[in-house]
Design a protein around this motif. Structure first.
Motif, PDB file in Angstrom:
ATOM      1  N   ARG A  12      30.927  37.039  42.140  1.00  0.00           N
ATOM      2  CA  ARG A  12      31.096  36.022  43.196  1.00  0.00           C
ATOM      3  C   ARG A  12      32.120  34.974  42.761  1.00  0.00           C
ATOM      4  O   ARG A  12      33.000  34.593  43.536  1.00  0.00           O
ATOM      5  CB  ARG A  12      29.761  35.353  43.528  1.00  0.00           C
ATOM      6  N   ARG A  13      32.020  34.539  41.507  1.00  0.00           N
ATOM      7  CA  ARG A  13      32.965  33.547  40.986  1.00  0.00           C
ATOM      8  C   ARG A  13      34.391  34.112  40.990  1.00  0.00           C
ATOM      9  O   ARG A  13      35.334  33.415  41.353  1.00  0.00           O
ATOM     10  CB  ARG A  13      32.590  33.136  39.565  1.00  0.00           C
ATOM     11  N   LEU A  14      34.539  35.357  40.577  1.00  0.00           N
ATOM     12  CA  LEU A  14      35.869  35.971  40.574  1.00  0.00           C
ATOM     13  C   LEU A  14      36.425  36.102  41.984  1.00  0.00           C
ATOM     14  O   LEU A  14      37.608  35.841  42.215  1.00  0.00           O
ATOM     15  CB  LEU A  14      35.827  37.333  39.887  1.00  0.00           C
ATOM     16  N   ASN A  15      35.594  36.473  42.923  1.00  0.00           N
ATOM     17  CA  ASN A  15      36.052  36.611  44.308  1.00  0.00           C
ATOM     18  C   ASN A  15      36.443  35.272  44.918  1.00  0.00           C
ATOM     19  O   ASN A  15      37.261  35.229  45.841  1.00  0.00           O
ATOM     20  CB  ASN A  15      34.997  37.318  45.151  1.00  0.00           C
ATOM     21  N   GLU A  16      35.882  34.176  44.398  1.00  0.00           N
ATOM     22  CA  GLU A  16      36.238  32.834  44.877  1.00  0.00           C
ATOM     23  C   GLU A  16      37.533  32.330  44.252  1.00  0.00           C
ATOM     24  O   GLU A  16      38.289  31.614  44.884  1.00  0.00           O
ATOM     25  CB  GLU A  16      35.113  31.843  44.542  1.00  0.00           C
ATOM     26  N   SER A  17      37.781  32.676  42.988  1.00  0.00           N
ATOM     27  CA  SER A  17      38.901  32.081  42.265  1.00  0.00           C
ATOM     28  C   SER A  17      40.090  33.007  42.049  1.00  0.00           C
ATOM     29  O   SER A  17      41.167  32.540  41.680  1.00  0.00           O
ATOM     30  CB  SER A  17      38.419  31.561  40.906  1.00  0.00           C
ATOM     31  N   ALA A  18      39.920  34.299  42.250  1.00  0.00           N
ATOM     32  CA  ALA A  18      40.986  35.261  41.980  1.00  0.00           C
ATOM     33  C   ALA A  18      41.154  36.191  43.178  1.00  0.00           C
ATOM     34  O   ALA A  18      40.356  36.162  44.109  1.00  0.00           O
ATOM     35  CB  ALA A  18      40.630  36.067  40.727  1.00  0.00           C
ATOM     36  N   THR A  19      42.190  37.011  43.111  1.00  0.00           N
ATOM     37  CA  THR A  19      42.417  38.005  44.161  1.00  0.00           C
ATOM     38  C   THR A  19      42.366  39.406  43.546  1.00  0.00           C
ATOM     39  O   THR A  19      42.587  39.579  42.346  1.00  0.00           O
ATOM     40  CB  THR A  19      43.782  37.801  44.853  1.00  0.00           C
ATOM     41  N   TYR A  33      41.344  42.045  38.718  1.00  0.00           N
ATOM     42  CA  TYR A  33      41.729  40.825  39.423  1.00  0.00           C
ATOM     43  C   TYR A  33      43.049  40.263  38.907  1.00  0.00           C
ATOM     44  O   TYR A  33      43.471  40.533  37.780  1.00  0.00           O
ATOM     45  CB  TYR A  33      40.663  39.737  39.226  1.00  0.00           C
ATOM     46  N   VAL A  34      43.639  39.424  39.751  1.00  0.00           N
ATOM     47  CA  VAL A  34      44.786  38.604  39.396  1.00  0.00           C
ATOM     48  C   VAL A  34      44.337  37.159  39.588  1.00  0.00           C
ATOM     49  O   VAL A  34      43.800  36.804  40.643  1.00  0.00           O
ATOM     50  CB  VAL A  34      45.999  38.920  40.295  1.00  0.00           C
ATOM     51  N   LEU A  35      44.547  36.352  38.566  1.00  0.00           N
ATOM     52  CA  LEU A  35      44.130  34.947  38.581  1.00  0.00           C
ATOM     53  C   LEU A  35      45.354  34.073  38.369  1.00  0.00           C
ATOM     54  O   LEU A  35      46.196  34.381  37.525  1.00  0.00           O
ATOM     55  CB  LEU A  35      43.107  34.718  37.460  1.00  0.00           C
ATOM     56  N   ARG A  36      45.452  33.001  39.131  1.00  0.00           N
ATOM     57  CA  ARG A  36      46.560  32.054  38.957  1.00  0.00           C
ATOM     58  C   ARG A  36      46.110  30.902  38.074  1.00  0.00           C
ATOM     59  O   ARG A  36      45.063  30.305  38.300  1.00  0.00           O
ATOM     60  CB  ARG A  36      47.015  31.497  40.300  1.00  0.00           C
ATOM     61  N   GLY A  37      46.939  30.612  37.068  1.00  0.00           N
ATOM     62  CA  GLY A  37      46.678  29.477  36.192  1.00  0.00           C
ATOM     63  C   GLY A  37      47.129  28.190  36.838  1.00  0.00           C
ATOM     64  O   GLY A  37      47.717  28.184  37.929  1.00  0.00           O
ATOM     65  N   ASP A 124      32.082  30.805  33.004  1.00  0.00           N
ATOM     66  CA  ASP A 124      32.783  29.643  33.554  1.00  0.00           C
ATOM     67  C   ASP A 124      33.728  29.017  32.533  1.00  0.00           C
ATOM     68  O   ASP A 124      34.826  28.587  32.889  1.00  0.00           O
ATOM     69  CB  ASP A 124      31.781  28.602  34.056  1.00  0.00           C
ATOM     70  N   ARG A 125      33.320  28.981  31.264  1.00  0.00           N
ATOM     71  CA  ARG A 125      34.191  28.409  30.220  1.00  0.00           C
ATOM     72  C   ARG A 125      35.480  29.207  30.093  1.00  0.00           C
ATOM     73  O   ARG A 125      36.560  28.634  29.945  1.00  0.00           O
ATOM     74  CB  ARG A 125      33.466  28.344  28.890  1.00  0.00           C
ATOM     75  N   VAL A 126      35.378  30.511  30.136  1.00  0.00           N
ATOM     76  CA  VAL A 126      36.583  31.351  30.026  1.00  0.00           C
ATOM     77  C   VAL A 126      37.474  31.142  31.240  1.00  0.00           C
ATOM     78  O   VAL A 126      38.683  30.907  31.101  1.00  0.00           O
ATOM     79  CB  VAL A 126      36.213  32.838  29.862  1.00  0.00           C
ATOM     80  N   ILE A 127      36.923  31.205  32.418  1.00  0.00           N
ATOM     81  CA  ILE A 127      37.720  31.038  33.648  1.00  0.00           C
ATOM     82  C   ILE A 127      38.338  29.642  33.698  1.00  0.00           C
ATOM     83  O   ILE A 127      39.518  29.492  34.047  1.00  0.00           O
ATOM     84  CB  ILE A 127      36.874  31.322  34.907  1.00  0.00           C
ATOM     85  N   ASN A 128      37.579  28.610  33.353  1.00  0.00           N
ATOM     86  CA  ASN A 128      38.119  27.241  33.357  1.00  0.00           C
ATOM     87  C   ASN A 128      39.255  27.095  32.362  1.00  0.00           C
ATOM     88  O   ASN A 128      40.238  26.397  32.632  1.00  0.00           O
ATOM     89  CB  ASN A 128      37.010  26.234  33.066  1.00  0.00           C
ATOM     90  N   HIS A 129      39.140  27.753  31.224  1.00  0.00           N
ATOM     91  CA  HIS A 129      40.228  27.729  30.230  1.00  0.00           C
ATOM     92  C   HIS A 129      41.482  28.371  30.815  1.00  0.00           C
ATOM     93  O   HIS A 129      42.586  27.854  30.660  1.00  0.00           O
ATOM     94  CB  HIS A 129      39.786  28.453  28.956  1.00  0.00           C
ATOM     95  N   LEU A 130      41.315  29.496  31.487  1.00  0.00           N
ATOM     96  CA  LEU A 130      42.460  30.232  32.033  1.00  0.00           C
ATOM     97  C   LEU A 130      43.134  29.490  33.183  1.00  0.00           C
ATOM     98  O   LEU A 130      44.359  29.557  33.333  1.00  0.00           O
ATOM     99  CB  LEU A 130      42.025  31.613  32.499  1.00  0.00           C
ATOM    100  N   THR A 131      42.355  28.802  33.990  1.00  0.00           N
ATOM    101  CA  THR A 131      42.935  28.109  35.148  1.00  0.00           C
ATOM    102  C   THR A 131      43.364  26.689  34.812  1.00  0.00           C
ATOM    103  O   THR A 131      43.981  26.031  35.640  1.00  0.00           O
ATOM    104  CB  THR A 131      41.956  28.105  36.334  1.00  0.00           C
ATOM    105  N   GLY A 132      42.981  26.236  33.628  1.00  0.00           N
ATOM    106  CA  GLY A 132      43.425  25.022  33.028  1.00  0.00           C
ATOM    107  C   GLY A 132      43.243  23.720  33.577  1.00  0.00           C
ATOM    108  O   GLY A 132      43.824  22.766  33.495  1.00  0.00           O
TER     109      GLY A 132
END
Length: 132
Positions: A12-19, A33-37, A124-132
């Motif tokens: 769910r978190r990935l679907n909200e923050s990434a494509t 997924y592809v995530l934008r920093g 969440d810590r990993v995703i927050n680090h990646l999106t900065g």
């Protein structure tokens, strides 16, 4: 939270923050997924969702170097140097990683980190680090 609930929450978190990655998802085993920093840079992620595997999040090692010093985040390194190092019975090299990584340009042949997610706070810590 059991493992299936954890995986569902991570997805769910990935679907909200990434494509979804242009290569698409891999059926019942993995989602790409592809995530934008923060600076707009694009990075690839692969999440293992299969019923027999832990909640694993695969990321290029070059993107998470600072996180590796934190021992509270379970992870394992997957260096590119071991790719194709083993030969199958037919004598041909074996890729040696999850097959969902192979069509991903950034992850297929790079040094990777596999985060072994056991709690949503770790994810969440990993995703927050990646999106900065």
């Amino acid at each position: 939270m059991n493992r299936e609930d954890l995986k569902a929450a991570c997805l769910r978190r990935l679907n909200e923050s990434a494509t979804e990655h242009p290569a698409g998802h891999q059926g019942k085993l993995a989602e790409r997924y592809v995530l934008r920093g923060q600076g707009g840079e694009v990075m690839e992620l692969m999440f293992e969702k299969g019923p027999k595997t832990p909640a694993n999040l695969w990321v290029a090692a070059s993107r998470v170097g600072q996180l590796l010093a934190d021992n509270s985040l379970g992870h394992r390194l997957a260096p590119a140097s071991v790719l194709n190092a083993v030969k199958g019975l037919n004598g041909k090299p074996i890729y040696g990683r999850h097959s969902a990584l192979k069509p991903m340009r950034e992850l297929a042949h790079a040094d990777l980190v596999c985060f072994q997610i056991t709690a949503l706070t770790q994810f969440d810590r990993v995703i927050n680090h990646l999106t900065g």
